[in-house]
Motif scaffolding. Structure first.
Motif, PDB file in Angstrom:
ATOM      1  N   THR A  27       0.861  -1.186   0.000  1.00 50.74           N
ATOM      2  CA  THR A  27       0.000   0.000   0.000  1.00 50.74           C
ATOM      3  C   THR A  27       0.901   1.241   0.000  1.00 50.74           C
ATOM      4  OG1 THR A  27      -0.125   0.587   2.353  1.00 50.74           O
ATOM      5  CG2 THR A  27      -1.450  -1.302   1.621  1.00 50.74           C
ATOM      6  N   PRO A  28       0.323   2.410  -0.329  1.00 50.77           N
ATOM      7  CA  PRO A  28       1.157   3.627  -0.314  1.00 50.77           C
ATOM      8  C   PRO A  28       1.496   4.082   1.100  1.00 50.77           C
ATOM      9  CG  PRO A  28      -1.081   4.124  -1.078  1.00 50.77           C
ATOM     10  CD  PRO A  28      -1.029   2.656  -0.861  1.00 50.77           C
ATOM     11  N   LEU A  29       0.998   3.385   2.130  1.00 50.19           N
ATOM     12  CA  LEU A  29       1.297   3.792   3.509  1.00 50.19           C
ATOM     13  C   LEU A  29       2.582   3.151   4.040  1.00 50.19           C
ATOM     14  CD1 LEU A  29      -2.276   3.691   5.118  1.00 50.19           C
ATOM     15  CD2 LEU A  29      -1.190   5.495   3.760  1.00 50.19           C
ATOM     16  N   ALA A  30       3.214   2.274   3.262  1.00 53.49           N
ATOM     17  CA  ALA A  30       4.444   1.615   3.721  1.00 53.49           C
ATOM     18  C   ALA A  30       5.642   2.540   3.533  1.00 53.49           C
ATOM     19  CB  ALA A  30       4.646   0.297   2.978  1.00 53.49           C
ATOM     20  N   GLN A  31       5.550   3.741   4.086  1.00 53.02           N
ATOM     21  CA  GLN A  31       6.652   4.692   4.062  1.00 53.02           C
ATOM     22  C   GLN A  31       6.504   5.604   5.278  1.00 53.02           C
ATOM     23  OE1 GLN A  31       6.356   7.681   0.919  1.00 53.02           O
ATOM     24  NE2 GLN A  31       4.255   7.064   0.507  1.00 53.02           N
TER      25      GLN A  31
ATOM     26  N   TYR B 255       7.468   3.954  14.328  1.00 55.68           N
ATOM     27  CA  TYR B 255       7.863   3.266  13.097  1.00 55.68           C
ATOM     28  C   TYR B 255       6.746   2.421  12.498  1.00 55.68           C
ATOM     29  CZ  TYR B 255      12.653   4.407  14.624  1.00 55.68           C
ATOM     30  OH  TYR B 255      13.791   5.054  15.041  1.00 55.68           O
ATOM     31  N   ARG B 256       6.128   1.593  13.342  1.00 54.69           N
ATOM     32  CA  ARG B 256       5.197   0.600  12.802  1.00 54.69           C
ATOM     33  C   ARG B 256       4.023   1.224  12.046  1.00 54.69           C
ATOM     34  NH1 ARG B 256       0.995  -1.135  16.895  1.00 54.69           N
ATOM     35  NH2 ARG B 256       1.127   0.332  18.636  1.00 54.69           N
ATOM     36  N   TYR B 257       3.661   2.462  12.403  1.00 52.43           N
ATOM     37  CA  TYR B 257       2.499   3.090  11.764  1.00 52.43           C
ATOM     38  C   TYR B 257       2.754   3.518  10.325  1.00 52.43           C
ATOM     39  CZ  TYR B 257       0.500   3.269  16.443  1.00 52.43           C
ATOM     40  OH  TYR B 257       0.010   2.928  17.655  1.00 52.43           O
ATOM     41  N   GLY B 258       4.020   3.634   9.939  1.00 49.66           N
ATOM     42  CA  GLY B 258       4.300   4.115   8.584  1.00 49.66           C
ATOM     43  C   GLY B 258       3.548   5.399   8.318  1.00 49.66           C
ATOM     44  N   GLN B 259       2.871   5.454   7.179  1.00 50.31           N
ATOM     45  CA  GLN B 259       2.139   6.670   6.841  1.00 50.31           C
ATOM     46  C   GLN B 259       0.654   6.546   7.193  1.00 50.31           C
ATOM     47  OE1 GLN B 259       3.358   8.665   2.990  1.00 50.31           O
ATOM     48  NE2 GLN B 259       1.149   8.920   2.772  1.00 50.31           N
ATOM     49  N   SER B 260       0.316   5.576   8.058  1.00 49.27           N
ATOM     50  CA  SER B 260      -1.109   5.421   8.369  1.00 49.27           C
ATOM     51  C   SER B 260      -1.600   6.483   9.348  1.00 49.27           C
ATOM     52  CB  SER B 260      -1.408   4.008   8.882  1.00 49.27           C
ATOM     53  OG  SER B 260      -0.728   3.761  10.078  1.00 49.27           O
ATOM     54  N   LEU B 261      -0.677   7.195   9.964  1.00 50.25           N
ATOM     55  CA  LEU B 261      -1.046   8.364  10.771  1.00 50.25           C
ATOM     56  C   LEU B 261      -0.428   9.604  10.130  1.00 50.25           C
ATOM     57  CD1 LEU B 261      -0.391   7.019  14.406  1.00 50.25           C
ATOM     58  CD2 LEU B 261      -2.570   7.113  13.169  1.00 50.25           C
ATOM     59  N   THR B 262      -1.029  10.757  10.367  1.00 45.58           N
ATOM     60  CA  THR B 262      -0.446  12.000   9.871  1.00 45.58           C
ATOM     61  C   THR B 262       0.631  12.451  10.849  1.00 45.58           C
ATOM     62  OG1 THR B 262      -1.943  13.426  11.083  1.00 45.58           O
ATOM     63  CG2 THR B 262      -2.681  12.675   8.907  1.00 45.58           C
ATOM     64  N   PRO B 263       1.519  13.367  10.418  1.00 51.59           N
ATOM     65  CA  PRO B 263       2.558  13.854  11.330  1.00 51.59           C
ATOM     66  C   PRO B 263       1.962  14.417  12.623  1.00 51.59           C
ATOM     67  CG  PRO B 263       2.898  14.733   9.112  1.00 51.59           C
ATOM     68  CD  PRO B 263       1.651  13.941   9.064  1.00 51.59           C
ATOM     69  N   SER B 264       0.888  15.183  12.515  1.00 57.10           N
ATOM     70  CA  SER B 264       0.349  15.777  13.755  1.00 57.10           C
ATOM     71  C   SER B 264      -0.308  14.718  14.633  1.00 57.10           C
ATOM     72  CB  SER B 264      -0.598  16.928  13.443  1.00 57.10           C
ATOM     73  OG  SER B 264      -1.702  16.461  12.718  1.00 57.10           O
ATOM     74  N   GLN B 265      -0.912  13.702  14.013  1.00 55.06           N
ATOM     75  CA  GLN B 265      -1.453  12.599  14.832  1.00 55.06           C
ATOM     76  C   GLN B 265      -0.331  11.914  15.597  1.00 55.06           C
ATOM     77  OE1 GLN B 265      -3.464  10.374  11.739  1.00 55.06           O
ATOM     78  NE2 GLN B 265      -5.500  10.916  12.537  1.00 55.06           N
ATOM     79  N   ILE B 266       0.779  11.680  14.910  1.00 61.12           N
ATOM     80  CA  ILE B 266       1.896  11.003  15.569  1.00 61.12           C
ATOM     81  C   ILE B 266       2.431  11.841  16.717  1.00 61.12           C
ATOM     82  CG2 ILE B 266       4.333  10.377  15.262  1.00 61.12           C
ATOM     83  CD1 ILE B 266       3.622   9.099  12.655  1.00 61.12           C
TER      84      ILE B 266
END
Lengths: 505, 505
Positions: free
Chosen positions: A287-291, A466-477
């Motif tokens: 998926t495109p979230l693996a980054q 790390y594990r979340y990849g791009q599934s969260l936004t920067p501000s969520q993280i």
């Protein structure tokens, strides 16, 4: 989930997995170009990269992508999707709309222009002649202004550019954040300049054999928890990290024979990027979230490992003995505290990429302010050298003696990458804020480093980021990890504490 | 050329260039897997390779490919095309028709089956248990028989398979060629077996440090005219050559610490393949003709460099001193003539890939005869071990003590590659026939080798063979270069002359 939604998602997954595959191929084609592809194959290789990049663009802007993302954006369908699925749809839709909105002809002209401009920039940088580059830069700015109109102006024109790299940050927020940071760092830098307690760096100017540098770098990567079965270390002119997939994350470094610290800190830096990519959840593969969540969050992980861990006193009290063993002659008689002070010396210098941990942020703030002037205030390209030099004088107390050491130093603008620079300093700020929480939740943090037990730190970062990849936004993280939005005071506090002690201010 | 034809050709070139790009990407993805890709990335990588291979297949069998090749095959259009253009159309049409004719479902099942069968084969080879592999092999044969029906039976069913690898050769021709070759080689092998003049090979069984082996290999490649700006040498378990494009041709070798000749001759072998690929005319880049004319012609170039040059007396009279300098202790007291005899020793052995230059051909003839029995005479898979062992007894005077050393030794059948083996021996025959002309046209051939002046040989081969790539057929090449069709007597003459002298027969 309704049967129809399920079936559509399966088809959509096929498209996503195709995009992932092409992205991995492009990653390898680039990696290979920079690590050892034969010179005479470069031209054909560039065509191949162009072909597959074009294919990725075609898929991202395809009718099916448009239809899928529209379908999955319906409220009654979104309800049936997981958070991760909704994030995938949102990111794909954003990319689709952004790319779709630009007329193909303009984009083609722009691609040719920027490819050409990079060569012109290289020559201009060599000669220091800004005027030869200025016409190209003006055209790139004009195209970017046109694109901003197509993409849609957010709070300000420059906001539209920032949004591409750090989705949650606006000019309004960054003006405040960078303003606060600048107001605390400028006096700190001045105080250091005035301090008589300068570290001795002379012993660093020796010959350090490459083989030993490589051995030590591999050792440190192992200590960090870099998984050599899921990655590799190579050499290239400019160090970089590239994650082909979480099982194949490659970093490079450049061994300078007369500089032992360059490769050590670039390995720690790229190693930080790599730990992030290696520990993205396997569920996101394809998926495109693996980054990474964003450029800024990615950079926070490289900076945290390079600077906050790698340039800490605890780290070198543990690892200096190992370094000495690798270079017994060169480091004989150099005490660990002398080494620690030398690698943390602060200097007001012209070149961003050679700047220390502290002044680096001022280099970035200057670029941020200038880019904002270009896009929001209509600053003319011809006026850039003057504005550039004035800001260096104001914030760092120095004026570049040439444009090569000033406005021409970075490649970014020749490629049209406006809005990108901020990420570097955001990385430092995110890192300091995360470090603050890390120290609270892992109170033995410094003892772990001093004991050479770095894995619990890697595990904490994996669990939290790390594990979340791009599934969260920067501000969520940043809010999920630290309990508050980005706050520049953590970086200022960290730097003040570190350098007040180091320079006995 | 009419405007319409010109325009259509430009569009067709776009499609061809896309195919070339994907083929280069696949080449790099494979090369990387075999030279150092991290273990944990292999699964995702395999998906990526599958994706891009699928895309290549899709393009080769696409409606546009069908329409373009049909259009360009019209006599009034062909008239307007160059020979090279007509060859491109012919090859693409052949590939299109071949791939089109197989039902997608059968092909999918077959792909899954062969992928699985290779794992089963590996296990069977390990244990020597043919029965566990036989059911898979039977299914592969059944699928291949089905495909032959779809492809269309040529003079015989096995002809249809041969046609994929060596387009101009038929069972009728090969029966004659291999028959003549066998009738001359079997007595020669028998005479050698009976000869009391066996070379001493004992000195080869020593430790030869890898670093020195690598240095010597690089030196020899340089002498051959391998262009290191258009290629590179790496390590892999099994040596191979891969041409990503003429400016990027990569070869690998495997350094065995207790065997100095393995890497030397594999470098010469893969180097021969590489010289071919590096010297294909730049005009063919971006077309399907930028590769060797056939498997057999490609193999002729690796064999010519490995055996006819690399195992010649003149070669070692020039380069043995260099080898001794790389291994002064190991080769002290070993005379060049002893070395020459040792690397040319003949032994009747079980394993094809370890066979010498002479008996190698008998290994191939056995496989050719057995494959013909399977497809033309309906030989049952269960009867293979018996037939195999009988033929080894008949042609080489030995019976494999196990199926691991017999019918299970090669990977080819588990992947469905029937018809491929012949190419190896064809390579030897083409090479000897080309060598014969080369000696006439370059009478100083042996003096050049003895003087270490190999470049005129490379240039001659470039002029006569390399530059054409696949724009000529194998038979066009062999007739254009040597003035006659493939004639096995040249190889038999060459081998008889060489070994009669060597073994004092």
């Amino acid at each position: 989930m309704e049967q129809l939604v399920k079936e559509e998602w399966e088809k959509f997954s096929g498209l996503l997995s195709k995009l992932s595959g092409y992205t991995e191929a492009i990653g390898l084609l680039h990696w290979d170009l920079r690590t050892g592809a034969p010179r005479k194959g470069v031209e054909t290789r560039s065509n191949t990269i162009g072909l597959i990049s074009g294919e990725i663009f075609r898929l991202q802007t395809s009718t099916e992508m448009g239809e899928f993302t529209q379908f999955f954006s319906r409220p009654e369908v979104m309800n049936q999707l997981s958070d991760v699925q909704n994030k995938i749809v949102k990111d794909c839709r954003k990319e689709y709309e952004r790319s779709q909105s630009i007329p193909a002809k303009s984009y083609e002209e722009y691609s040719v222009l920027t490819a050409h401009a990079q060569t012109i920039w290289e020559e201009a940088k060599e000669s220091g002649d800004f005027n030869s580059f200025a016409p190209y830069l003006s055209k790139i700015v004009a195209f970017t202004q046109e694109f901003i109109d197509h993409w849609g102006v957010k709070d300000s024109r420059y906001d539209t550019l920032l949004d591409m790299y750090e989705p949650d940050l606006t000019v309004e927020k960054l003006d405040d954040i960078f303003g606060r940071l600048r107001s605390r760092l400028v006096p700190l830098v001045e105080a250091i300049s005035a301090s008589p307690n300068k570290p001795d760096k002379e012993f660093l100017a020796q010959v350090f054999p490459k083989e030993q540098q490589e051995k030590f770098g591999l050792f440190i990567l192992g200590q960090m928890g870099f998984d050599f079965e899921a990655g590799r270390l190579d050499e290239s002119v400019h160090p970089f990290a590239t994650g082909l997939n979480p099982g194949d994350v490659r970093i490079t470094t450049n061994y300078l024979p007369d500089n032992v610290t360059s490769a050590v800190f670039s390995s720690l830096h790229e190693g930080g990027h790599a730990l992030y990519e290696q520990n993205i959840s396997k569920e996101l593969v394809g998926t495109p979230l693996a980054q990474g969540a964003s450029m800024g969050i990615h950079e926070s992980q490289s900076r945290l490992w390079e600077n906050m861990i790698g340039r800490s006193r605890a780290f070198w009290h543990r690892y200096y003995g190992d370094l000495q063993q690798h270079f017994p002659e060169q480091l004989a008689g150099v005490e660990v505290e002398d080494f620690y002070r030398a690698i943390n010396s602060v200097a007001n210098s012209f070149i961003r990429i050679e700047a220390d941990e502290l002044t680096y942020n001022l280099h970035i703030i200057i670029r941020y302010e200038i880019e904002k002037l270009i896009f929001n205030e209509g600053l003319e390209v011809n006026d850039l050298p003057g504005v550039w030099n004035a800001k260096y004088q104001e914030y760092l107390g120095i004026t570049p003696p040439s444009n090569a050491l000033g406005v021409l130093q970075d490649v970014h603008w020749s490629g049209g990458d406006f809005g990108y620079f901020a990420s570097y300093s955001l990385g430092n700020m995110y890192a300091a804020q995360i470090l603050n929480t890390l120290r609270q939740e892992l109170p033995e943090f410094e003892d772990l480093i001093a004991a050479g037990n770095l894995l619990p730190i890697k595990d904490w970062l994996t669990e939290k980021i790390y594990r979340y990849g791009q599934s969260l936004t920067p501000s969520q993280i940043i809010e999920q990890v630290t309990g508050e939005p980005l706050n520049p005071d953590y970086l200022a506090d960290y730097l003040e504490a570190k350098y007040t002690e180091l320079y006995q201010l």
